[in-house]
Design a protein around this motif. Structure first.
Motif, short mmCIF file in Angstrom:
data_model
loop_
_atom_site.label_atom_id
_atom_site.label_comp_id
_atom_site.label_asym_id
_atom_site.label_seq_id
_atom_site.Cartn_x
_atom_site.Cartn_y
_atom_site.Cartn_z
N ILE A 216 71.01 20.29 -46.93
CA ILE A 216 70.25 20.58 -48.16
C ILE A 216 71.19 20.81 -49.34
O ILE A 216 70.92 20.35 -50.45
N TYR B 257 64.79 19.82 -45.52
CA TYR B 257 63.91 20.99 -45.62
C TYR B 257 62.94 21.05 -44.45
O TYR B 257 62.70 22.13 -43.89
N ASP C 147 60.45 26.01 -47.29
CA ASP C 147 61.06 24.73 -46.96
C ASP C 147 59.99 23.66 -46.76
O ASP C 147 60.18 22.51 -47.18
#
Length: 188
Positions: free
Chosen positions: A95, A105, A124
């Motif tokens: 990420i 995510y 997320d």
């Protein structure tokens, strides 16, 4: 001491921003994903839909470059081996490197979900869905996470959204009469 901490935070933020600039744009598979979702919606049975659903993962897990792919693959391997903290570390790296890649995510959310850390999974999942609005797995994962948080109405809404995309999801039983997400008055 505050100046040192601030300087360290600034350095980390600049490093992450610099790394994010190095990450290429993820391949755009939106047309392919939409086509497969349309086929799933027309599938005659759950088995046929499952075969098609597995094809979606080929697109979702197609990372922007070889470095990102290696980190994603390692994180997924660690997650599958129940090294959830190690997997989260890998997904954190992914990420930081590719902040516009939805699957980083989604995978980190899944590792948090498996740890039953639903509070950490939810943002997320929201970000994965923002980046990839037809990500059926993230949407159904969001429903399961909201169920874990006992946010039943929101979970029902999220699962309904996922089922609009894929009516054959195994999670559909959660909305059946007697299921935890059944509409009020439809219990056994």
């Amino acid at each position: 001491m505050k100046q040192i901490a601030s300087a360290c935070l600034l350095y980390v933020a600049l490093s992450v921003a610099a790394n994010a600039q190095d990450c290429p744009v993820a391949p755009d598979h939106s047309a392919d994903v939409s086509a497969i979702i349309a086929q799933i919606q027309d599938a005659e049975n759950e088995q046929a839909a499952r075969v098609l659903s597995n094809q979606l993962w080929e697109f979702w897990t197609d990372a922007p470059d070889e470095s990102a792919q290696a980190v994603l693959d390692r994180g997924m391997t660690r997650r599958n081996a129940w090294d959830l903290l190690g997997a989260i570390e890998d997904f954190d790296r992914l990420i930081a490197y590719c902040p516009s890649y939805a699957e980083g995510y989604n995978q980190r959310a899944f590792a948090h979900y498996l740890r039953q850390d639903f509070q950490s999974a939810l943002p997320d999942l929201d970000r994965a869905i923002e980046l990839s609005p037809n990500h059926v797995a993230a949407i159904s994962g969001r429903a399961l996470t909201l169920l874990g948080l006992q946010r039943i109405d929101e979970a029902r809404e999220a699962l309904s959204q996922a089922l609009e995309l894929n009516p054959w999801l195994s999670e559909r039983h959660l909305m059946a009469p007697g299921g935890p997400l059944a509409l009020p008055g439809e219990d056994i």
